[in-house]
Every structure is written in structure tokens, then in C-alpha cells.
Design an enzyme around this catalytic site. Structure first.
Site, PDB file in Angstrom:
ATOM      1  N   ASN A  14       0.836  -1.214   0.000  1.00  0.00           N
ATOM      2  CA  ASN A  14       0.000   0.000   0.000  1.00  0.00           C
ATOM      3  C   ASN A  14       0.866   1.258   0.000  1.00  0.00           C
ATOM      4  O   ASN A  14       0.536   2.241  -0.658  1.00  0.00           O
ATOM      5  CB  ASN A  14      -0.974  -0.001   1.177  1.00  0.00           C
ATOM      6  CG  ASN A  14      -2.224  -0.797   0.852  1.00  0.00           C
ATOM      7  OD1 ASN A  14      -3.044  -0.378   0.045  1.00  0.00           O
ATOM      8  ND2 ASN A  14      -2.346  -1.980   1.451  1.00  0.00           N
ATOM      9  N   LEU A  93      -2.694   2.611  17.998  1.00  0.00           N
ATOM     10  CA  LEU A  93      -2.156   3.928  18.363  1.00  0.00           C
ATOM     11  C   LEU A  93      -2.696   4.322  19.734  1.00  0.00           C
ATOM     12  O   LEU A  93      -3.857   4.079  20.053  1.00  0.00           O
ATOM     13  CB  LEU A  93      -2.570   4.980  17.342  1.00  0.00           C
ATOM     14  CG  LEU A  93      -2.165   4.735  15.883  1.00  0.00           C
ATOM     15  CD1 LEU A  93      -2.472   5.978  15.041  1.00  0.00           C
ATOM     16  CD2 LEU A  93      -0.698   4.368  15.747  1.00  0.00           C
ATOM     17  N   HIS A 109      -8.318  -0.735   5.523  1.00  0.00           N
ATOM     18  CA  HIS A 109      -8.679  -2.023   6.120  1.00  0.00           C
ATOM     19  C   HIS A 109      -9.297  -2.921   5.048  1.00  0.00           C
ATOM     20  O   HIS A 109     -10.148  -2.453   4.274  1.00  0.00           O
ATOM     21  CB  HIS A 109      -9.689  -1.799   7.271  1.00  0.00           C
ATOM     22  CG  HIS A 109     -10.037  -3.073   7.956  1.00  0.00           C
ATOM     23  ND1 HIS A 109      -9.185  -3.706   8.828  1.00  0.00           N
ATOM     24  CD2 HIS A 109     -11.138  -3.869   7.861  1.00  0.00           C
ATOM     25  CE1 HIS A 109      -9.745  -4.823   9.256  1.00  0.00           C
ATOM     26  NE2 HIS A 109     -10.937  -4.950   8.688  1.00  0.00           N
ATOM     27  N   GLU A 142     -10.147   6.591  18.282  1.00  0.00           N
ATOM     28  CA  GLU A 142      -9.589   5.806  19.389  1.00  0.00           C
ATOM     29  C   GLU A 142     -10.039   4.341  19.393  1.00  0.00           C
ATOM     30  O   GLU A 142      -9.488   3.533  20.120  1.00  0.00           O
ATOM     31  CB  GLU A 142      -9.825   6.485  20.745  1.00  0.00           C
ATOM     32  CG  GLU A 142     -11.237   6.883  21.093  1.00  0.00           C
ATOM     33  CD  GLU A 142     -11.814   7.948  20.156  1.00  0.00           C
ATOM     34  OE1 GLU A 142     -13.023   7.851  19.870  1.00  0.00           O
ATOM     35  OE2 GLU A 142     -11.074   8.835  19.698  1.00  0.00           O
ATOM     36  N   ASP A 145     -10.332   0.217  13.821  1.00  0.00           N
ATOM     37  CA  ASP A 145     -11.015   0.147  12.512  1.00  0.00           C
ATOM     38  C   ASP A 145     -12.398   0.792  12.567  1.00  0.00           C
ATOM     39  O   ASP A 145     -13.398   0.205  12.134  1.00  0.00           O
ATOM     40  CB  ASP A 145     -11.135  -1.331  12.055  1.00  0.00           C
ATOM     41  CG  ASP A 145      -9.774  -1.980  11.880  1.00  0.00           C
ATOM     42  OD1 ASP A 145      -8.817  -1.271  11.532  1.00  0.00           O
ATOM     43  OD2 ASP A 145      -9.661  -3.186  12.112  1.00  0.00           O
TER      44      ASP A 145
HETATM   45  C1  GRF Z   1      -3.402  -4.620   3.852  1.00  0.00           C
HETATM   46  O1  GRF Z   1      -4.289  -5.663   3.567  1.00  0.00           O
HETATM   47  C2  GRF Z   1      -4.109  -3.520   4.606  1.00  0.00           C
HETATM   48  O2  GRF Z   1      -5.447  -3.385   4.258  1.00  0.00           O
HETATM   49  C3  GRF Z   1      -3.984  -3.972   6.027  1.00  0.00           C
HETATM   50  O3  GRF Z   1      -2.719  -4.571   6.107  1.00  0.00           O
HETATM   51  C4  GRF Z   1      -2.311  -5.037   4.826  1.00  0.00           C
HETATM   52  C5  GRF Z   1      -1.005  -4.395   4.521  1.00  0.00           C
HETATM   53  O4  GRF Z   1      -0.455  -4.834   3.303  1.00  0.00           O
HETATM   54  N1  GRF Z   1      -4.204  -2.867   6.928  1.00  0.00           N
HETATM   55  P1  GRF Z   1       0.800  -4.081   2.691  1.00  0.00           P
HETATM   56  O5  GRF Z   1       1.915  -4.160   3.728  1.00  0.00           O
HETATM   57  O6  GRF Z   1       0.408  -2.670   2.393  1.00  0.00           O
HETATM   58  O7  GRF Z   1       1.153  -4.855   1.451  1.00  0.00           O
END
Ligand code: GRF
Length: 204
Positions: A14, A93, A109, A142, A145
Site C-alpha cells: 500500500n 495507536l 482495512h 480511538e 477500525d
Molecule cells: C493490507 O491488507 C491492509 O489493508 C492492512 O494490512 C495489509 C497491509 O499490506 N491494513 P501491505 O503491507 O500494504 O502490502
């Protein structure tokens, strides 16, 4: 120029999608000021260094969450970060972190929240037997998700899927969704009314 701070713990796909979205102009007028990982061994940190970015490991080393977060906050401030993007950051966090960047922390997420929060969301969705799932980009508050949703993208669950094929289909959408959501937030062209993210139109 906007300064992003990326927090990651893993492979960083990501993060790479965000960096590509900056390079291609999908996220305009923006640079990645720093990539921080709580794990020095995170492949995403190595990928950031390869791209010539400022990549820093800040490990907890047995410290309490608040102390560890304080060091990360100091680093983000030092780099004049105005938006923090969690990209597979596998630590909760502390409230102080959220207060330090109010409405300025995003997370992605891999489910259509509020369904399947927490770990292994793709597997949770697969095992539950949903026919549609997807991904969500949201502000961090807080609770886990939980904050206001900026955007969601859906994918079908196919008959011959297994958890891996499903996760790969979701991940493709994550990579599109995160850049788009960041661009929207940085444009400032929205308001949040209770939990609802609403794009501003006309002269509102
Ligand atoms: C992704 O599926 C994201 O939605 C979740 O953790 C994973 C991270 O994947 N929060 P990457 O490290 O970005 O490949």
C-alpha cells in the site's frame, strides 16, 4: 506541498501504491516526508530506502505504547508531516497519538467496515460466507477500525475463491482506493458531520 508520513510493519504494497499515486499525479502537490516502521526488518522499509525516501525504524524495545508513540510523533513533527497514513501498521495507536493528529490519520482495512474489523479480515469474510467484501479507507479514531469512512471499494467473492485469491482481489482495490482517498482528504474539500464524510459541493 503536503507532507505524508507513512507507518508500516510489513511488505508495504500500500505504501508503494501511495508513492506511485504521487508520482503519477493522482495525489498532487505531495511528497512522502518519512516512512516509519516499528520493525527494522519490514520489507516496506527496504522498499522505501530503495526509492530514496527517508525511512526510519522506531522499535518499541519493550517501552510502553505511549513512550514509543511519543518518539514516532516527535519524528513526524520533525518532518512537518500533515497527514499520517497507516499502511499495514500492526500496532494500535495510543490516545495521545490520535490527539496529536486530529482527523489527520488515515487507515486502510481489507473489508467493508463495520464488517470484519481486526486481524485477518479477508479470512473472516471468506469464512463467514459473504458474497461481497472489499476495502475501506477511514479516519483513525480511538477505536479499532472505526473512524469516519472516506471511501470503500467492493469486490465479489467467487465460487472458486480461496482466502488467498480473495485477498489478492481486495488488495488490487486497496491500491486504487488509498491514493484516491488521500487525494480527497488533502484537497480539504469535504466536511464530516457526525460520522459521515461528505464531499463539499459548490460554495458550501
Ligand atoms: C493490507 O491488507 C491492509 O489493508 C492492512 O494490512 C495489509 C497491509 O499490506 N491494513 P501491505 O503491507 O500494504 O502490502
Amino acid at each position: 506541498m503536503h507532507n505524508l508520513g507513512i507507518l508500516l510493519s510489513g511488505r508495504g504494497s500500500n505504501f508503494i501504491a501511495i508513492a506511485d499515486a504521487i508520482d503519477s499525479g493522482i495525489i498532487p502537490n505531495t511528497q512522502i516526508a518519512v516512512v516509519i516502521s516499528n520493525l527494522a526488518s519490514a520489507p516496506g522499509l527496504a522498499a522505501a530506502r530503495q526509492r530514496g525516501l527517508n525511512a526510519i525504524a522506531i522499535e518499541a524495545n519493550g517501552r510502553k505504547r505511549q513512550e514509543h508513540d511519543a518518539e514516532i510523533i516527535a519524528c513526524l513533527r520533525d518532518q512537518q508531516v500533515d497527514l499520517v497514513c497507516l499502511a499495514g501498521y500492526m500496532r494500535l495507536l495510543s490516545p495521545g497519538f490520535i490527539e496529536a493528529f486530529p482527523q489527520r490519520i488515515l487507515n486502510i482495512h481489507p473489508s467493508l467496515l463495520p464488517a470484519f474489523p481486526g486481524l485477518d479480515a479477508q479470512l473472516q469474510a471468506f469464512e463467514y460466507g459473504v458474497h461481497v467484501t472489499g476495502c475501506t479507507v477511514h479516519f483513525v479514531d480511538e477505536q479499532l477500525d472505526h473512524g469516519p469512512i472516506i471511501l470503500q471499494r467492493s469486490v465479489p467473492v467467487l465460487e472458486d475463491d480461496d482466502p488467498h485469491t480473495l485477498a489478492a482481489r481486495i488488495l488490487e482495490q486497496e491500491h486504487l482506493a488509498y491514493g484516491e482517498a488521500i487525494a480527497r482528504v488533502l484537497s480539504g474539500n469535504y466536511k464530516i458531520i457526525s460520522r459521515r464524510y461528505l464531499p463539499k459541493t459548490g460554495d458550501q
